[in-house]
Structure formats: structure tokens, C-alpha cells
Design an enzyme around this catalytic site. Structure first.
Site, mmCIF file in Angstrom:
data_model
loop_
_atom_site.group_PDB
_atom_site.id
_atom_site.type_symbol
_atom_site.label_atom_id
_atom_site.label_comp_id
_atom_site.label_asym_id
_atom_site.label_seq_id
_atom_site.Cartn_x
_atom_site.Cartn_y
_atom_site.Cartn_z
ATOM 1 N N ARG A 34 0.831 -1.206 0.000
ATOM 2 C CA ARG A 34 0.000 0.000 0.000
ATOM 3 C C ARG A 34 0.856 1.242 0.000
ATOM 4 N NH1 ARG A 34 -5.429 -1.011 2.069
ATOM 5 N NH2 ARG A 34 -5.348 -2.941 3.259
ATOM 6 N N GLY A 35 0.350 2.301 -0.618
ATOM 7 C CA GLY A 35 1.002 3.606 -0.532
ATOM 8 C C GLY A 35 -0.001 4.580 0.057
ATOM 9 N N LYS A 55 -1.536 -1.708 -9.549
ATOM 10 C CA LYS A 55 -1.471 -0.572 -8.612
ATOM 11 C C LYS A 55 -2.733 0.249 -8.867
ATOM 12 C CE LYS A 55 1.613 3.302 -7.396
ATOM 13 N NZ LYS A 55 2.994 3.786 -7.490
ATOM 14 N N ASP A 154 13.074 8.813 -5.373
ATOM 15 C CA ASP A 154 12.568 8.070 -4.206
ATOM 16 C C ASP A 154 13.156 6.659 -4.174
ATOM 17 O OD1 ASP A 154 11.175 7.861 -1.847
ATOM 18 O OD2 ASP A 154 9.263 7.353 -2.782
ATOM 19 N N LYS A 156 14.786 3.673 -2.602
ATOM 20 C CA LYS A 156 14.897 3.117 -1.243
ATOM 21 C C LYS A 156 14.529 1.636 -1.334
ATOM 22 C CE LYS A 156 10.219 4.699 -0.139
ATOM 23 N NZ LYS A 156 9.324 5.324 0.791
ATOM 24 N N ASN A 159 11.164 0.523 -2.612
ATOM 25 C CA ASN A 159 10.820 0.735 -4.025
ATOM 26 C C ASN A 159 11.713 -0.066 -4.962
ATOM 27 O OD1 ASN A 159 8.716 2.388 -3.402
ATOM 28 N ND2 ASN A 159 9.906 4.282 -3.527
ATOM 29 N N ASP A 172 8.059 2.407 -8.554
ATOM 30 C CA ASP A 172 7.529 3.619 -7.935
ATOM 31 C C ASP A 172 8.162 4.898 -8.497
ATOM 32 O OD1 ASP A 172 6.165 5.403 -6.448
ATOM 33 O OD2 ASP A 172 6.693 4.557 -4.480
ATOM 34 N N THR A 191 11.931 10.342 0.783
ATOM 35 C CA THR A 191 11.737 9.735 2.107
ATOM 36 C C THR A 191 12.869 10.232 2.999
ATOM 37 O OG1 THR A 191 10.808 7.839 0.959
ATOM 38 C CG2 THR A 191 11.425 7.497 3.254
HETATM 39 P P1 ADP Z 1 3.514 3.892 -3.684
HETATM 40 O O1 ADP Z 1 3.772 4.956 -4.715
HETATM 41 O O2 ADP Z 1 2.158 4.018 -3.104
HETATM 42 O O3 ADP Z 1 4.613 3.737 -2.692
HETATM 43 P P2 ADP Z 1 4.529 1.514 -5.021
HETATM 44 O O4 ADP Z 1 4.546 1.476 -6.512
HETATM 45 O O5 ADP Z 1 5.832 1.752 -4.350
HETATM 46 O O6 ADP Z 1 3.423 2.533 -4.531
HETATM 47 O O7 ADP Z 1 3.917 0.144 -4.478
HETATM 48 C C1 ADP Z 1 3.650 -0.039 -3.103
HETATM 49 C C2 ADP Z 1 4.087 -1.415 -2.681
HETATM 50 O O8 ADP Z 1 3.358 -2.425 -3.399
HETATM 51 C C3 ADP Z 1 5.557 -1.740 -2.997
HETATM 52 O O9 ADP Z 1 6.411 -1.212 -2.022
HETATM 53 C C4 ADP Z 1 5.521 -3.255 -3.025
HETATM 54 O O10 ADP Z 1 5.496 -3.799 -1.738
HETATM 55 C C5 ADP Z 1 4.169 -3.541 -3.666
HETATM 56 N N1 ADP Z 1 4.336 -3.684 -5.127
HETATM 57 C C6 ADP Z 1 4.301 -2.683 -6.029
HETATM 58 N N2 ADP Z 1 4.491 -3.140 -7.274
HETATM 59 C C7 ADP Z 1 4.667 -4.471 -7.165
HETATM 60 C C8 ADP Z 1 4.946 -5.536 -8.109
HETATM 61 N N3 ADP Z 1 5.060 -5.282 -9.397
HETATM 62 N N4 ADP Z 1 5.087 -6.797 -7.635
HETATM 63 C C9 ADP Z 1 4.986 -7.045 -6.312
HETATM 64 N N5 ADP Z 1 4.719 -6.106 -5.375
HETATM 65 C C10 ADP Z 1 4.572 -4.823 -5.783
HETATM 66 MG MG MG Z 2 6.641 3.129 -2.903
#
Ligand code: ADP
Ligand code: MG
Length: 411
Positions: A34-35, A55, A154, A156, A159, A172, A191
Site C-alpha cells: 500500500r502507498g 497498482k 525516491d 529506497k 521501491n 515507484d 523519504t
Molecule cells: P507507492 O507509490 O504508493 O509507494 P509503489 O509502486 O511503491 O506505490 O507500491 C507499493 C508497494 O506495493 C511496494 O512497495 C511493493 O510492496 C508492492 N508492489 C508494487 N508493485 C509491485 C509488483 N510489481 N510486484 C509485487 N509487489 C509490488
Molecule cells: Mg513506494
């Protein structure tokens, strides 16, 4: 009425009518992450049965300071950047996009091994070899991003995702920005623990010259430090102190874990965590650093180096039967046993320090003292009359006598 976990998850699913296209093609499953305004779910492509990660971004709601229209704009920018950078082995692949009034669905390749952050948490620290493997892929991904005139902003471990083969997938791009004609950026985003000093300076100093791609290299330095020892370089429980440490580039390799780590990774970290961005190593230079180019053996613990060959030798020797050696060992054992048994009849060892400080406490000296005392003061030092013979041999003056002596002196 209490909700089950599944019902709670279903409740978070967006209005089905608003995203018919997505639901017609994919079947959403459990939440992967989740974000602030997004939820990432595993989903299955109905036609092929292949798995993806969707997403789901709520662009209809206010998110922090951003209005819905700003959210929509930011997400469109994220999509444009994702399309520009995808196709590289270490950058996440965007498969599909669905846009409705309230939600945007981004369908990505699925990274079954999740975040680098979770992997690190499970293993605590990474060896130099594994760090080299991961960091080389991160730098190569960043090199590709930068060569497209994009800054990620970003980077880290949360991501950075790991695919089935534990290969890196940078994800991300929510804060990523296209840089036209070597533009400088001024907004504070990212972050806290991974922010570069020049980003922080922008928010504190009006005349700041801004920042650029170098912020990603700083973040790589923070990630590399964290991978090797399991804790970030600038962390402090008080965030203000942490931010000050970042601005001053104040970190150290003093924790015990660093003792076993060789010089090359430390040198690369030092070159990434340089406060002045213009003096910081570039991504190309980082990839050409000895940490990646020379395959040296990792630093061996001196103790291990010393003990292991001897231990091996001993084990090898032990595996061969040697009657003469066995007999010698047996004699040594018997001798040791006899010594232990005789210990209580052995005269206690005389220590010079004890005999100088308190000779009367040492049994053998006590006898000598008593003998002398009897001979010299025999007429008035009598046993059993409550007089302390040990006092005759005290090295420190008795307080009352000492005060009396001082009083006599001053007269
Ligand atoms: P936000 O911008 O809300 O931080 P992210 O793109 O970083 O969104 O996604 C949030 C989280 O979802 C990631 O940190 C990861 O745990 C999970 N996630 C995102 N994309 C994938 C993917 N392609 N496969 C598996 N998990 C994912
Ligand atoms: Mg993220």
C-alpha cells in the site's frame, strides 16, 4: 458486525462500474502493498492465467496537499515516465493502464519476491557478494533512468522489488521527474532517511542552487550502507538530528559489523555520500569502481584465518591414530588430575601486591608478624585481650591518630 479480512479487502476495492475494462480483463486478488493513495494487488489475467500486480490509484480523493486534479496529473506523469524507462531488465515493466474518473489502474509485471526491504529484514544483512550483485543492478537501472534525462527521487529498499530470480526491478516512479536541459529541481520530496543534503538545503535556504540527478546516487549510498550492516547511516530517533547528520554528511563505519567488511565497498559508499553534489561519484563512475570491477576475496576475519587452518590440521592429525601421541596425552591428563587433587595441600601463592598492602591477611606472613610482635611487644600485646595486633602493621595511619599528629604539628 465485524468484518473478515477478505471483506475488509473487498471493501477497499474501487467501484466496479468505474473500471469495467480492468475487471473484464483481470481478476484482483490479495493486497501486496500500500502507498498513501494506492493499493497494489496481485491479479490474474483471465484469458491467460498469468499473474500481474495492479497498482490501483485513487485519483478522486485528496491525498495530503494534492487535490484530485493534481493527483491525476501526477499519475499521468508517472505513467509517461514508466513508458519511457521500461524495457530495461532492472526496471519494472508496465503492462496495461486503465483510467476512470476516480481510479487509475497500472498493471505491472509481478515481482514475487517482494521488496528488497522485506528481504533485508528477513536476512538482517547481505554479504559483500550479494550486495555487489544487487547494487550493480540498481546502479545499472539508475544509469538507464539518468540516460533518459529522468531523476527517480525516491530510491529506497521499499521501491526496489525482487523478481523470481532475485533480480532487481526499480519501481515507484511517483516522484520521478524529467529534466530538460539540465534543469534544477527545488521541491522537497522523497523519504527522510534517503534525502540528499542538497534536497534538504532547498527547503531551508532560499538561494539554494537546486538539485539534480546526484540525489539518486546519494540514495544508492544510503541503500548500500544499509544492505551491508542492516541499519541506515544517518538514522536517529530524533528526526531533526537525523536531518542535521545528513546535511553534514555525518555517518561512520565504526559499528562492529564494519570490521569484517573490506575497503572497496566502504570506499564506494564514501564516494556516494559526499555532501557536495558536484564532487559526488556519477553513476558511470560508480559502475567502474573497484567494488564492481575487481573480484577480490572478501576480507577474512583474522581469527578465522588463524584458527581454521590449525583446526583443520588438528582434525587431520586426530584422524590418524598415533600410539605415542596418545600415551603422551594420557600422561599429561594424569599429571593434571594429580595437581588438582593436591591443590588443597599446596601453600597459597604469595602476591607481592597483597603482602605490601595488608601483610597481616597473608597466612604465612601473619605467623611471622605474630612471632615478631610477641618478641618485641610481648609484655603488652597479649592474645585474647581485644587488642588488634594487625594494627601494628597497618600501612595507613588510623584517622584519630593522624588528626592528633596533625594537631601536634600545628601547635
Ligand atoms: P507507492 O507509490 O504508493 O509507494 P509503489 O509502486 O511503491 O506505490 O507500491 C507499493 C508497494 O506495493 C511496494 O512497495 C511493493 O510492496 C508492492 N508492489 C508494487 N508493485 C509491485 C509488483 N510489481 N510486484 C509485487 N509487489 C509490488
Ligand atoms: Mg513506494
Amino acid at each position: 458486525m465485524t468484518m473478515t479480512k477478505k471483506e475488509e479487502d473487498d471493501d477497499l476495492l474501487p467501484d466496479k462500474d468505474a473500471a469495467k475494462g480492468f475487471y473484464a480483463k483481470y481478476e484482483p486478488k490479495e493486497i501486496l502493498g500500500r502507498g498513501i493513495s494506492s493499493t497494489v494487488r496481485r491479479c490474474i489475467e483471465k484469458e491467460t492465467g498469468r499473474e500481474f500486480a495492479a497498482k490501483i490509484i485513487d485519483v478522486g480523493a485528496e491525498s495530503g496537499d494534492a487535490s484530485p486534479s493534481q493527483m491525476l496529473e501526477a499519475t499521468r506523469q508517472e505513467i509517461a515516465i514508466l513508458r519511457q524507462v521500461m524495457g530495461h531488465p532492472y526496471i519494472i515493466e508496465l503492462q496495461d493502464v486503465f483510467e476512470s474518473d476516480a481510479f487509475i489502474f497500472l498493471v505491472f509485471e509481478l515481482c514475487r519476491n517482494g521488496e528488497l526491504f522485506d528481504y533485508l529484514t528477513s536476512v538482517v544483512t547481505l554479504s559483500e557478494k550479494k550486495t555487489r550483485y544487487i547494487m550493480r543492478q540498481i546502479f545499472e537501472g539508475v544509469d538507464y533512468i539518468h540516460s533518459n534525462s529522468i531523476v527517480h527521487r525516491d530510491l529506497k529498499p521499499e521501491n526496489i522489488l525482487l523478481d523470481d530470480n532475485f533480480n532487481v526491478k526499480i519501481t515507484d516512479f511517483g516522484f520521478a521527474k524529467v529534466l530538460d536541459n539540465n534543469d534544477k529541481l527545488f521541491d522537497l520530496c522523497g523519504t527522510p532517511g534517503y534525502l540528499a543534503p542538497e534536497t534538504l538545503k532547498c527547503s531551508m535556504w532560499e538561494k539554494s542552487p537546486g538539485y539534480s540527478k546526484e540525489v539518486d546516487i546519494w540514495a544508492c549510498g544510503v541503500i548500500m550502507f544499509t544492505l551491508l550492516v542492516g541499519c541506515p547511516p544517518f538514522w536517529h530517533r530524533k528526526q531533526m538530528v537525523m536531518l542535521r547528520n545528513i546535511m553534514e554528511g555525518k555517518y561512520s563505519f565504526t559499528s562492529p559489523e564494519w570490521a569484517d567488511i573490506s575497503e572497496d565497498p566502504k570506499d564506494l559508499i564514501r564516494k556516494c555520500l559526499v555532501v557536495e553534489p558536484e564532487k559526488r561519484i556519477t553513476v558511470k563512475e560508480a559502475l567502474a569502481h573497484p567494488f564492481f570491477t575487481t573480484t577480490r576475496k572478501p576480507k577474512q576475519n583474522k581469527l578465522k584465518m588463524y584458527i581454521f587452518p590449525r583446526l583443520k590440521l588438528q582434525l587431520r592429525r586426530q584422524s590418524q591414530f598415533n600410539a605415542r601421541k596418545k600415551f603422551q596425552y594420557a600422561i599429561l591428563c594424569v599429571r593434571a588430575m594429580v595437581r588438582i587433587k593436591r591443590l588443597r595441600y599446596t601453600i597459597e601463592p604469595l602476591r607481592m601486591e597483597d603482602s605490601l598492602k595488608d601483610p597481616y591477611r597473608v597466612k604465612i606472613l601473619r605467623k611471622v608478624i605474630d612471632g615478631c610482635a610477641f618478641r618485641v611487644y610481648g609484655h603488652w600485646v597479649k592474645k585474647g585481650e581485644g587488642q588488634n595486633r594487625a594494627a601494628l602493621f597497618e600501612n595507613t595511619p588510623r584517622t584519630e591518630l593522624h588528626t592528633l599528629y596533625l594537631a601536634n604539628l600545628s601547635r
